[in-house]
Design a protein around this motif. Structure first.
Motif, PDB file in Angstrom:
ATOM      1  N   MET A   1       0.848  -1.209   0.000  1.00 49.68           N
ATOM      2  CA  MET A   1       0.000   0.000   0.000  1.00 49.68           C
ATOM      3  C   MET A   1       0.880   1.255   0.000  1.00 49.68           C
ATOM      4  N   ASN A   2       0.550   2.146  -0.844  1.00 52.51           N
ATOM      5  CA  ASN A   2       1.382   3.327  -1.007  1.00 52.51           C
ATOM      6  C   ASN A   2       0.853   4.457  -0.122  1.00 52.51           C
ATOM      7  N   TRP A   3       1.189   4.360   1.154  1.00 51.05           N
ATOM      8  CA  TRP A   3       0.601   5.338   2.081  1.00 51.05           C
ATOM      9  C   TRP A   3       1.190   6.728   1.903  1.00 51.05           C
ATOM     10  N   ALA A  56      -2.758   5.824  -7.163  1.00 53.35           N
ATOM     11  CA  ALA A  56      -3.985   5.579  -6.393  1.00 53.35           C
ATOM     12  C   ALA A  56      -3.590   4.791  -5.158  1.00 53.35           C
ATOM     13  N   ALA A  57      -4.035   5.239  -3.997  1.00 56.74           N
ATOM     14  CA  ALA A  57      -3.600   4.599  -2.761  1.00 56.74           C
ATOM     15  C   ALA A  57      -4.799   4.202  -1.920  1.00 56.74           C
ATOM     16  N   TYR A  58      -4.526   3.466  -0.828  1.00 56.41           N
ATOM     17  CA  TYR A  58      -5.554   3.037   0.111  1.00 56.41           C
ATOM     18  C   TYR A  58      -6.702   2.333  -0.612  1.00 56.41           C
ATOM     19  N   HIS A  59      -6.339   1.345  -1.400  1.00 59.28           N
ATOM     20  CA  HIS A  59      -7.334   0.558  -2.126  1.00 59.28           C
ATOM     21  C   HIS A  59      -8.248   1.447  -2.968  1.00 59.28           C
ATOM     22  N   THR A  64      -3.810  10.600  -6.226  1.00 59.45           N
ATOM     23  CA  THR A  64      -2.999  11.803  -6.397  1.00 59.45           C
ATOM     24  C   THR A  64      -2.692  11.887  -7.886  1.00 59.45           C
ATOM     25  N   ASP A  65      -3.351  12.787  -8.563  1.00 56.00           N
ATOM     26  CA  ASP A  65      -3.067  13.011  -9.975  1.00 56.00           C
ATOM     27  C   ASP A  65      -2.824  14.513 -10.175  1.00 56.00           C
ATOM     28  N   MET A 114     -10.658  16.064   0.071  1.00 56.06           N
ATOM     29  CA  MET A 114     -11.705  16.108  -0.957  1.00 56.06           C
ATOM     30  C   MET A 114     -11.121  16.121  -2.350  1.00 56.06           C
ATOM     31  N   ALA A 115     -10.048  16.913  -2.500  1.00 60.15           N
ATOM     32  CA  ALA A 115      -9.466  17.062  -3.836  1.00 60.15           C
ATOM     33  C   ALA A 115      -8.902  15.741  -4.326  1.00 60.15           C
ATOM     34  N   SER A 116      -8.534  14.863  -3.384  1.00 59.01           N
ATOM     35  CA  SER A 116      -7.954  13.583  -3.772  1.00 59.01           C
ATOM     36  C   SER A 116      -8.965  12.450  -3.742  1.00 59.01           C
TER      37      SER A 116
END
Lengths: 476, 556
Positions: A1-3, A56-59, A64-65, A114-116
Motif C-alpha cells: 500500500m502506497n501510504w 492511487a492509494a488506500y485501495h 494523487t493526480d 476532498m481534492a484527492s
C-alpha cells in the motif's frame, strides 16, 4: 500500500496537533506564533504535494493526480492568504485566539482530502472535516451576535446539505453496489438505462455539493454568513472552500457519472443560469460590501459551472482556470475590505469607500483592479477565466450551450454594473475621512493578489498548461 | 507567414508600451502637489512626444506598395491553442497608429491648464489609454485585439468619471455598459471563429472560409460590438452624453480615435472575414448609415450645447464612413479610411475649439456666446478652418473623404449617393449656423468683452492640426498612398470571395435581387424587404446549429 500518497495531509494533520499543543502549553497569547506555524506547515505541505507521485492509494480511496496537485496547491495558497489576513484583524477585534489558525489548518486538510477523493466516502469525510472547522470559524467572534448567528445558520443549513449528500451517496451505493468512482463509472455506462434511484442519488449528491459552492438554489446561507462571519473567515469561505467542493463536483460528475452526461447536463445548465442571473441582479441593491461579495461569488460559481456543463476536457480546464483567478481576485478583494477600518472600527458599507482614491490611491487602485477583474474586463485575470469557460461552451456548440454562453456574457454585463459602482464610489465620489493605516499582512495579500491579477496575462501559457494537464488527468 | 520587420527592432511593441514607461516614471514622482503636477505634465508630454517620434519611423519605413502586414512581431502566448502575441500594421491600420500617437501629445497639451486636480493620475490614465489604443490598431491576433479593445474602456471610464462634468457618473457608466454589451457578444463570435480555425491569428482568419450561416451570426455579433463603438444610429445615444461630460481631451480622444476603432473593426473583421454576410447585410448597413447621416444632422441642427452639436456631427460623419466601407469598392473604402482620418483630426480639433472657450467662460451653451470674432480673431480663423473641413469644403481634408465615399456610393446606387451627399448640405447648415451664433454678431455678454485670444500653448496645439487638415485636403495622395495597395487587394479579395461563394451556391443575395460581382441595392423599392434582416432559406433551417461538435474542432 502506497501510504505516502497522502503524505501532505498526514504531515498537515500532525503539524496541526503540534501547533494545537503549542498553543495550549504556551502561557501568553500565542496566536501569532501559531499562525506562523500554520503558514510554515502550509509551505511544507505545498512542497510535499509537488513531490507526491501520481498514484492511487488506500485501495483506491485516494488518488494523487495532476488534478489533485493543482487543486491542493490552490487550496493551500487560498488558505495561507486568509491566514495572513486574519492575523491583524483578530488582534484588533479582540478575537485573537490560537485556535483560529489551527481550525483553518484542519479545514484545509479536509479540503485536500476532498481534492484527492476517489470514493464517495473519502469525499464525504473530507467535506465534513472542512465544514465542521468552518462552522466554528464562522461563529468565532462568539460575543458578536451577527457572527454567532452566521455560525448557527451555516451549521444548520450545512448539516442539512450534508444530510442530502449522504442520502445521495447511500442511494447511489444501493442502486449500483459501489462507492468507488472507478467502479461506479463501469457500472453506469448506458445514458438511457440509468435507474431512477441512481438518478435521484446523483441529484442529491449534486445538491449537497452545490450547497457548498453556494450555487442557486442552494445559496440562501451565503449572504447572511458572508455578512455575519468575521471578515477573514468570509475571505476564507470565499476562496479555498469553494475550490475543494468544486473539484469534488468535477470528479464526481466526470468520473462516476461521466457516461451519463446527458442526464446531469440540464441540471448543471439550470443551476449555472440561475446562479449567474441571481448573482448579477441581486447584487445590484446591496449596500454592504460583504453581502455584495456574497452575491458576486454566487455569480462566479455560475460562470465556473458553465465549464462543467460543457462536460468536456476543455470545460474542466476552463473551470480550473476560473477557480485559480477567482481565488486570487477574491483574496485580494477581501484584503481590501479588511483594510476598511476607521478609528479602530471595521466598516463595511460600500458608502464607506467614498473618495478612497483621494485618501488612499494604492488601495483604491487595487480594489478597482479586483473589481474590473471580477467583471471580466481584460487584461485582468478574471477575463481569462471567463474566456476559457465560454470557449468550452462554444466548442460544444449545441443550442443549449450557446444559450448558456449568451446568457453568461449578458449577465456579466449586468454584473459589471455593480462592480463599476464600487469603482465609482471610490473614484468619483467626494472623500470620506481616511482609513486607518494598513497592517503589513493585509498590504502584502492585496499587492500579491493584485500583481497576480494584472500579470496573469503574461503567464497565461503556463497556467493554461497546468490546468490543461490537470483536466487531462481527470479524463484519463 | 513570413516574419518581415524592416525596422529591425520590435518597433510596434516599443510604440505600444513606451507610454507605460512614462506611467512608471509618473508613479514614482514625489514632492508637494504643485511640483508633482508640473512634473507630471512634462513627463507625460515628453513620453507622448517620444512615442510619436518613434512612431514616425512607421511613416518613413512603411512600404505602401505591399498589401500585407508589415513590421511584424510574433511571440508565443498560448502556442498550443494557436494564440500568440502578434503585432503588425498594414495600410489600413498604420495611419491610425500615427493618428493615436499624434493626438495624445495634443491632448496632454490641451489638458495643461484645464486639468488642475489629480494631475499625475490624469496623465497616468492618459498614457495607459495611449498604450491600449495603439496596441489595438497593431494587434494582428484576434484575442490580443480583443484584450486591447476592451481594456480601452477602463481608462476612458476613469477619465470621464473623475475629470468630467456634472453628469459624469451617468455618462461614464452608460459609455462603459453600452460598449461592453456589444463587446461581449463579439467575444462569443471570437470564440466561435477561434474554435473553427484553431487559431486567432488574423492573417490566418482572413483566409479561413466560414460557412454562410455561421457568417450570418458572426456578423450580427460583430455588429453588436462595432456599431456601438462607431456609433451607428440607433445605438449612438451614449456618445453625446459621454462627449458632453468628458473633459476636453477625453472628447478629443473619444472622437479622434475611439470611434475609429468601431469602423476599423468593421473593415478588419466584418467585411474582410465575412464577405458573404457583409454583402447580405449591405442594405441594412446602408440604411443605418443614411439614417445616421440625415437624422443626426437634423438633431445637430437643434442642439444648444456646442459639444453635443459636434458629437452629433460625429455620428453623421461616421455614417458616411459606414456607407463607404460597405460599398465594397476601392473609392468607397479609400474614402471611408480617409474620412476616418480626416474626422479624427477635424472633430478632435473642433472639440479642442470648444474647450478653448469653455476654459475661459465655463459654459458650452451656444447662446452664452456671440461676437467672439471681434475679441478672438486667431480663434475665429482656426474655428473657421475646422468648420469648413467638417462641412467638406474642397481644399480641406473633409472634402476628399466625403467625395470619394460619394463616388463609391454612386457606383453602387444613385439614390444612396444622393442621400449620403445630403449629409454635406445639412453639415453646412448646422456648422455654419453654429459658427454664426458663436462668432458673429455683437458682443453683449460682459465677460466676453474681456475674453482673451489663443495663448501660445493653444496655438501650438492647433497649428499642427490646421496644417494637417490643409495638407490632407490639398495633397491627399500622401495619405491615400499608404492604403491604396491594401484597399485594392482588399476589394479584389472581396470580389473573389463573392464569386467563389456564388459558384458554390452559397450566395444568399438572390432574394434581394442583386448580382454576385457588384452588389446593388435598390433603395426605394419594396424589394429590399426589411433591410436584409430576414435570413434566406439557407439560414432559416437551424440557426444555432452551425457548430456541430464534429466540424473542424482543432482545439484540444
Amino acid at each position: 500500500m502506497n501510504w505516502t500518497a497522502a503524505l501532505p495531509e498526514i504531515f498537515l494533520s500532525c503539524a496541526g496537533m503540534v501547533i494545537l499543543l503549542l498553543g495550549v502549553v504556551q502561557k501568553k497569547d500565542s496566536t501569532t506564533l501559531c499562525t506562523m506555524g500554520v503558514l510554515a506547515a502550509f509551505a511544507m505541505a505545498a512542497m510535499l504535494v509537488l513531490q507526491v507521485q501520481p498514484t492511487a492509494a488506500y485501495h483506491g480511496l485516494f488518488v494523487t493526480d495532476a488534478m489533485a496537485t493543482f487543486a491542493k496547491l490552490l487550496i493551500l495558497a487560498g488558505a495561507a492568504l486568509t491566514a495572513v489576513l486574519s492575523l491583524d484583524f483578530n488582534a484588533k477585534a479582540g478575537t485573537a485566539r490560537f485556535e483560529f489558525p489551527v481550525l483553518i489548518l484542519f479545514s484545509t486538510v479536509g479540503m485536500m482530502t476532498m481534492a484527492s477523493a476517489a470514493n464517495l466516502m473519502t469525499l464525504y469525510m473530507g467535506l465534513e472535516l472542512m465544514s465542521l472547522a468552518i462552522y466554528v470559524l464562522a461563529a468565532f467572534a462568539r460575543d458578536d451576535l451577527r457572527s454567532s448567528e452566521a455560525g448557527l445558520k451555516y451549521f444548520v443549513l450545512g448539516a442539512l446539505a450534508s444530510g442530502l449528500l449522504l442520502y445521495g451517496i447511500s442511494l447511489t451505493y444501493g442502486f449500483s453496489g459501489s462507492m468507488d468512482f472507478g467502479r461506479l463509472a463501469q457500472a453506469i455506462t448506458d445514458p438511457d438505462g440509468v435507474s431512477t434511484g441512481l438518478m435521484v442519488g446523483m441529484a442529491f449528491i449534486l445538491a449537497g455539493l452545490a450547497f457548498k459552492i453556494s450555487a442557486v438554489p442552494f445559496h440562501m446561507w451565503t449572504p447572511d454568513v458572508y455578512e455575519g462571519a468575521p471578515t477573514p473567515v468570509t475571505a476564507f469561505i470565499s476562496t479555498a472552500p469553494k475550490v475543494a467542493p468544486f473539484v469534488a463536483l468535477l470528479r464526481v460528475m466526470v468520473g462516476p457519472f461521466g457516461h451519463v452526461t446527458v442526464q446531469w447536463q440540464p441540471i448543471i445548465v439550470l443551476v449555472a443560469i440561475a446562479s449567474m442571473l441571481l448573482g448579477s441582479f441581486a447584487a445590484i441593491m446591496q449596500s454592504n460590501i460583504k453581502r455584495l461579495m456574497a452575491y458576486s461569488s454566487i455569480g462566479h460559481m455560475g460562470y465556473a459551472l458553465v465549464g462543467l456543463a460543457a462536460g468536456t476536457e476543455a470545460g474542466v480546464r476552463g473551470v480550473l482556470i476560473y477557480l485559480l483567478t477567482y481565488v486570487a481576485m477574491s483574496a485580494g478583494a477581501f484584503a481590501c475590505i479588511i483594510a476598511m477600518r476607521r478609528d479602530g472600527r471595521a466598516v463595511e458599507r460600500i458608502a464607506d469607500l467614498a473618495g478612497l482614491a483621494k485618501t488612499d490611491l494604492p488601495l483604491a487602485s487595487l480594489l478597482a483592479i479586483f473589481m474590473f477583474s471580477m467583471a471580466g474586463i481584460p487584461p485582468f485575470a478574471g477575463f481569462f477565466g471567463k474566456l476559457y469557460v465560454f470557449l468550452a461552451a462554444v466548442q460544444v456548440g449545441t443550442p443549449i450551450m450557446w444559450t448558456l454562453a449568451i446568457l453568461g456574457v449578458l449577465t456579466s454585463v449586468v454584473g459589471c454594473f455593480y462592480y463599476l459602482r464600487v469603482v465609482k464610489v471610490m473614484f468619483f465620489d467626494a472623500a470620506e475621512p481616511a482609513f486607518d493605516a494598513r497592517p503589513a499582512g493585509v498590504s502584502f495579500v492585496a499587492v500579491a493578489s493584485g500583481a497576480f491579477t494584472v500579470l496573469f496575462v503574461l503567464a497565461l501559457g503556463a497556467f493554461t498548461g497546468a490546468a490543461g494537464s490537470a483536466a487531462k488527468a481527470l479524463f484519463g | 507567414m513570413s516574419e518581415t520587420n524592416i525596422a529591425g527592432f520590435p518597433i510596434l511593441s516599443l510604440v505600444t508600451f513606451l507610454p507605460l514607461v512614462g506611467v512608471a516614471i509618473l508613479a514614482t514622482l514625489r514632492g508637494d502637489e504643485a511640483a508633482v503636477a508640473q512634473n507630471a505634465r512634462w513627463t507625460a508630454l515628453w513620453t507622448s512626444l517620444l512615442t510619436f517620434m518613434i512612431s514616425l519611423v512607421l511613416w518613413g519605413r512603411f512600404d505602401p506598395s505591399v498589401s500585407g502586414f508589415q513590421f511584424q512581431e510574433s511571440r508565443d502566448w498560448m502556442p498550443e491553442y494557436g494564440v500568440g502575441y502578434r503585432m503588425g500594421v498594414d495600410g489600413i491600420s498604420v495611419l491610425f497608429v500615427l493618428l493615436s500617437t499624434a493626438l495624445t501629445p495634443v491632448c496632454i497639451l490641451a489638458s495643461w491648464d484645464a486639468i488642475r486636480t489629480r494631475v499625475r493620475e490624469y496623465m497616468i490614465v492618459f498614457l495607459i489609454l495611449e498604450t491600449m489604443m495603439v496596441g489595438m490598431f497593431c494587434a494582428t491576433d484576434f484575442l490580443l485585439f480583443y484584450v486591447f479593445f476592451e481594456a480601452v474602456l477602463i481608462p476612458m471610464y476613469v477619465i470621464i468619471g473623475v475629470w468630467g462634468g456634472p453628469r459624469r457618473v451617468y455618462a461614464s457608466l452608460k459609455f462603459f455598459l453600452y460598449t461592453l454589451t456589444g463587446s461581449v457578444l463579439m467575444l462569443l463570435a471570437l470564440l466561435a471563429m477561434w474554435q473553427r480555425a484553431g487559431t486567432t491569428d488574423i492573417s490566418v482568419l482572413l483566409h479561413t472560409p466560414f460557412p454562410y450561416n455561421m457568417q450570418y451570426w458572426l456578423f450580427l455579433a460583430f455588429m453588436a460590438s462595432f456599431a456601438v463603438k462607431v456609433p451607428m444610429w440607433p445605438v449612438h445615444t451614449w456618445l453625446p452624453d459621454a462627449h458632453v461630460e468628458a473633459p476636453t481631451a477625453g472628447s478629443v480622444i473619444l472622437a479622434g480615435v475611439l470611434l475609429k476603432m468601431g469602423a476599423y473593426g468593421f473593415i478588419r473583421f466584418s467585411v474582410a472575414m465575412l464577405p458573404d454576410a457583409s454583402a447580405h447585410f449591405q442594405p441594412l448597413m446602408f440604411a443605418l448609415g443614411v439614417v445616421a447621416v440625415i437624422y443626426t444632422s437634423y438633431v445637430a441642427l437643434a442642439q444648444e450645447d456646442m459639444k453635443k452639436l459636434v458629437a452629433y456631427s460625429s455620428v453623421a460623419h461616421m455614417g458616411v464612413v459606414m456607407i463607404g466601407i460597405f460599398t465594397f469598392n476601392q473609392q468607397g473604402l479609400d474614402g471611408a479610411l480617409f474620412q476616418m482620418l480626416s474626422h479624427g483630426i477635424v472633430s478632435a480639433a473642433l472639440f479642442l475649439c470648444v474647450g478653448v472657450v469653455y476654459d475661459r467662460i465655463h459654459s458650452r451653451e451656444i447662446a452664452r456666446y456671440g461676437g467672439l470674432s471681434d475679441r478672438m480673431p486667431a480663434y475665429a480663423l482656426v474655428f473657421m478652418v475646422f468648420t469648413m473641413a467638417s462641412i467638406g469644403l474642397p481644399g480641406t481634408s473633409g472634402f476628399v473623404g466625403e467625395f470619394l465615399v460619394i463616388v463609391g456610393a454612386f457606383k453602387v446606387n444613385f439614390w444612396l449617393a444622393l442621400l449620403g451627399a445630403l449629409g454635406m448640405i445639412l453639415g453646412a447648415a448646422y456648422m455654419l449656423y453654429l459658427y454664426r451664433r458663436v462668432m458673429f454678431g455683437r458682443i453683449t455678454k460682459d465677460d466676453l468683452k474681456s475674453i482673451l485670444d489663443l495663448s501660445p500653448r493653444e496655438i501650438a496645439v492647433f497649428a499642427p492640426l490646421v496644417l494637417l487638415t490643409l495638407w490632407m485636403g490639398v495633397y491627399p495622395s500622401s495619405f491615400t498612398s499608404f492604403f491604396d495597395a491594401t484597399t485594392g487587394a482588399f476589394v479584389q479579395g472581396h470580389d473573389q470571395a463573392m464569386l467563389g461563394s456564388a459558384g458554390q451556391g452559397l450566395r444568399p443575395l438572390t432574394p434581394l435581387g442583386t448580382s454576385p460581382q457588384t452588389p446593388l441595392i435598390r433603395l426605394g423599392t419594396n424589394k429590399i424587404g426589411v433591410w436584409g434582416l430576414v435570413p434566406s432559406g439557407v439560414l432559416g433551417a437551424k440557426p444555432l446549429a452551425f457548430l456541430p461538435a464534429s466540424t473542424g474542432t482543432n482545439l484540444p
